[in-house]
Motif scaffolding. Structure first.
Motif, short mmCIF file in Angstrom:
data_model
loop_
_atom_site.label_atom_id
_atom_site.label_comp_id
_atom_site.label_asym_id
_atom_site.label_seq_id
_atom_site.Cartn_x
_atom_site.Cartn_y
_atom_site.Cartn_z
N ARG A 117 2.56 -11.50 3.68
CA ARG A 117 3.59 -10.54 2.91
C ARG A 117 3.94 -11.32 1.66
O ARG A 117 4.16 -10.53 0.81
CB ARG A 117 4.89 -10.21 4.10
CG ARG A 117 5.73 -9.41 3.41
CD ARG A 117 6.91 -9.14 4.43
NE ARG A 117 7.78 -8.27 4.05
CZ ARG A 117 7.70 -6.93 3.91
NH1 ARG A 117 6.71 -6.44 4.92
NH2 ARG A 117 8.58 -6.27 3.77
N GLY A 118 3.91 -12.58 1.75
CA GLY A 118 4.54 -13.19 0.49
C GLY A 118 3.36 -12.99 -0.86
O GLY A 118 3.93 -13.02 -1.92
N ASP A 119 2.26 -12.43 -0.53
CA ASP A 119 1.32 -12.24 -1.64
C ASP A 119 1.28 -11.05 -2.17
O ASP A 119 0.48 -10.67 -2.98
CB ASP A 119 -0.04 -12.47 -1.01
CG ASP A 119 -0.37 -13.93 -0.75
OD1 ASP A 119 0.30 -14.85 -1.30
OD2 ASP A 119 -1.39 -14.18 -0.06
N LEU A 120 2.44 -9.90 -1.63
CA LEU A 120 2.47 -8.57 -2.24
C LEU A 120 2.84 -8.53 -3.54
O LEU A 120 2.16 -7.81 -4.59
CB LEU A 120 3.50 -7.83 -1.32
CG LEU A 120 2.61 -7.37 -0.01
CD1 LEU A 120 3.92 -6.83 0.70
CD2 LEU A 120 1.54 -6.52 0.01
N ASP A 121 3.64 -9.48 -4.17
CA ASP A 121 4.23 -9.26 -5.35
C ASP A 121 3.14 -9.67 -6.47
O ASP A 121 2.76 -9.13 -7.41
CB ASP A 121 5.47 -10.10 -5.57
CG ASP A 121 6.64 -9.71 -4.71
OD1 ASP A 121 7.39 -10.56 -4.62
OD2 ASP A 121 6.81 -8.53 -4.47
N ALA A 122 2.53 -10.91 -6.19
CA ALA A 122 1.33 -11.24 -6.97
C ALA A 122 0.06 -10.25 -7.10
O ALA A 122 -0.31 -9.73 -8.09
CB ALA A 122 0.72 -12.41 -6.65
N PHE A 123 -0.12 -9.61 -5.74
CA PHE A 123 -1.09 -8.70 -5.87
C PHE A 123 -0.54 -7.30 -6.68
O PHE A 123 -1.54 -6.79 -7.49
CB PHE A 123 -1.35 -7.98 -4.58
CG PHE A 123 -2.49 -6.93 -4.48
CD1 PHE A 123 -2.02 -5.58 -4.30
CD2 PHE A 123 -3.82 -7.05 -4.36
CE1 PHE A 123 -2.88 -4.46 -4.29
CE2 PHE A 123 -4.67 -6.07 -4.40
CZ PHE A 123 -4.04 -4.72 -4.11
N ASP A 124 0.52 -6.98 -6.62
CA ASP A 124 1.00 -5.78 -7.53
C ASP A 124 0.98 -6.07 -8.95
O ASP A 124 0.57 -5.14 -9.74
CB ASP A 124 2.54 -5.39 -7.08
CG ASP A 124 2.51 -4.80 -5.47
OD1 ASP A 124 3.64 -4.84 -4.94
OD2 ASP A 124 1.39 -4.35 -5.14
N PRO B 250 4.23 4.41 -10.04
CA PRO B 250 5.43 3.56 -9.47
C PRO B 250 5.32 3.31 -8.16
O PRO B 250 5.07 4.16 -7.15
CB PRO B 250 6.79 4.06 -9.93
CG PRO B 250 6.54 5.54 -9.92
CD PRO B 250 5.15 5.69 -10.44
N LEU B 251 5.69 1.99 -7.62
CA LEU B 251 5.74 1.84 -6.35
C LEU B 251 7.11 2.29 -5.66
O LEU B 251 8.01 2.06 -6.39
CB LEU B 251 5.74 0.09 -6.22
CG LEU B 251 4.01 -0.31 -6.44
CD1 LEU B 251 4.36 -1.97 -6.10
CD2 LEU B 251 2.95 0.17 -5.76
N PRO B 252 6.89 2.27 -4.36
CA PRO B 252 5.91 2.40 -3.23
C PRO B 252 4.96 3.40 -3.36
O PRO B 252 5.41 4.72 -3.48
CB PRO B 252 6.61 2.27 -2.05
CG PRO B 252 8.00 3.04 -2.23
CD PRO B 252 8.32 2.78 -3.62
N LEU B 253 3.73 3.29 -3.51
CA LEU B 253 2.66 4.21 -3.46
C LEU B 253 2.74 4.90 -2.04
O LEU B 253 3.00 4.25 -1.01
CB LEU B 253 1.41 3.79 -3.78
CG LEU B 253 1.21 3.26 -5.17
CD1 LEU B 253 -0.25 2.67 -5.35
CD2 LEU B 253 1.47 4.39 -6.23
#
Length: 406
Positions: free
Chosen positions: A78-85, A97-100
């Protein structure tokens, strides 16, 4: 590689318009994974291969679908979501825009910097729910509704959350989880080779008597050779637990662990304070609550003084002493003993000659700067194969894995 692939049925199932048509999917996946690794994500070969396979099986029809396909393939925490976005928006600068959501409207136009996205893409069918189990980053408070769709949030297991907590901070329900975890970890118990043999076509040793008996039918010519192999049986385990006053905080957790050994490894269990008590019949109960109640009732001198050497000698001299021959012996105690160290050394020397391996669990061994300076512990240490800490779930799990090692 998938350069200039022909139009397939999977490409046409969404109205004939898909993303990445005529694009090298493997090259695109590798380039995208390289950007993710630059942002700190662990996008390895397995994740990249999963992404390529997903693009092949289900070609994306919109940036929305491509987002979730890449997120499922590459994001493991879950901590990788910001970097992925951040990386996804850097590549697809006009992403919605998120959330998709499944009902998000795809962009009407795209530039040709990274990919050629056709226009007029139909929306995915609404009501299908999110294609991943975890929640997107929260942007506002959710309004209550009557929709039956739910998106559960992934959380650590109960054992992972309790792994580093001391036993005195846990309630009976949480301590019962320890017994279940130990039972699961004892699925593969080590076996030992016995002196008996059994008939086996793959055996290396020739069984003389069956071979000669069959040779009687062929004029004493051994036409049929019977082979045999050694019989292997689970190695016996003997657990000895200290239930004196100094072990009050760990007593319940150790009893749950020993109950798991009696149910899975058919172990013999003994408890001691000033006298020795056999707990094997009391712990062989289907209900954990009943087993704990019977074991507590059986030990009448619990939370009293400690006589480790006297009780070890009593066990070696009793008819249960034969169960120690070739066994894995686990002693759970902090080493505080009212008997003289010489008597402890003599008892441990006798135990060493009978046992296969001896593991000593000490709840204070994991403390910073610990040294076995107590007279009883110092006298017993030379005869032990391992001295292990045992103050948390993680410590006991490591001890069980070491004890179950072949």
């Amino acid at each position: 590689m998938a350069d200039a692939e022909p139009r397939s049925v999977s490409d046409e199932r969404r109205g004939g318009i898909v993303l990445l048509r005529g694009t090298d999917r493997a090259g695109f996946a590798v380039a995208f994974a390289d950007r993710l690794r630059g942002a700190g994500l662990a996008a390895g070969l397995s994740e990249t291969g999963d992404f390529v396979h997903a693009l092949e099986v289900s070609p994306p029809v919109s940036v929305d679908v491509l987002y979730w396909t890449a997120r499922i393939a590459f994001v493991r925490r879950r901590g990788d979501l910001d970097a992925f976005d951040r990386v996804f928006h850097a590549v697809f600068d006009e992403a919605p825009p998120l959330p998709l959501t499944r009902s998000a409207v795809p962009p009407s136009k795209r530039d040709d910097v990274h990919l050629a996205v056709p226009h007029g893409v139909d929306e995915p069918a609404a009501g299908g729910g999110l294609p991943w189990a975890t929640l997107p980053p929260p942007v506002a408070a959710a309004e209550p509704g009557d929709s039956p769709l739910r998106t559960p949030e992934r959380r650590p297991s109960a054992l992972a959350a309790l792994a580093e907590l001391p036993f005195e901070e846990l309630d009976p329900r949480e301590l019962a989880l320890l017994g279940d975890a130990v039972r699961d970890s004892l699925a593969r118990w080590p076996a030992r080779r016995t002196r008996r043999h059994a008939i086996d076509p793959a055996g290396r040793r020739i069984a003389l008597r069956p071979t000669i008996a069959r040779a009687r039918r062929t004029a004493w010519e051994p036409v049929t050779v019977v082979r045999q192999r050694p019989v292997r049986r689970p190695r016996r385990a003997v657990l000895i637990c200290d239930l004196s006053e100094s072990m009050r905080a760990q007593a319940a957790a150790y009893l749950h662990m020993m109950r798991a050994f009696t149910l899975v490894a058919d172990a013999e269990v003994f408890a001691f304070a000033t006298t020795l008590t056999r707990l094997t019949p009391a712990l062989r109960r289907t209900s954990a609550e009943e087993a704990m109640a019977r074991a507590t009732e059986a030990v009448g001198d619990r939370f009293g003084g400690t006589r480790i050497a006297t009780n070890l000698t009593a066990l070696l001299d009793s008819h249960h002493g034969n169960s120690l021959r070739g066994a894995l012996v686990l002693v759970a105690s902090d080493g505080w003993d009212s008997d003289p160290p010489a008597r402890m050394s003599a008892a441990m020397a006798r135990l060493r000659r009978r046992a296969h391996r001896i593991l000593w669990l000490n709840p204070r061994a994991g403390a910073p700067g610990y040294a076995p300076k107590v007279a009883g512990m110092a006298a017993a240490l030379p005869f032990c194969d391992h001295l292990l800490p045992a103050a948390t779930f993680a410590d006991l799990a490591a001890a069980v894995r070491l004890l179950a090692r072949p």
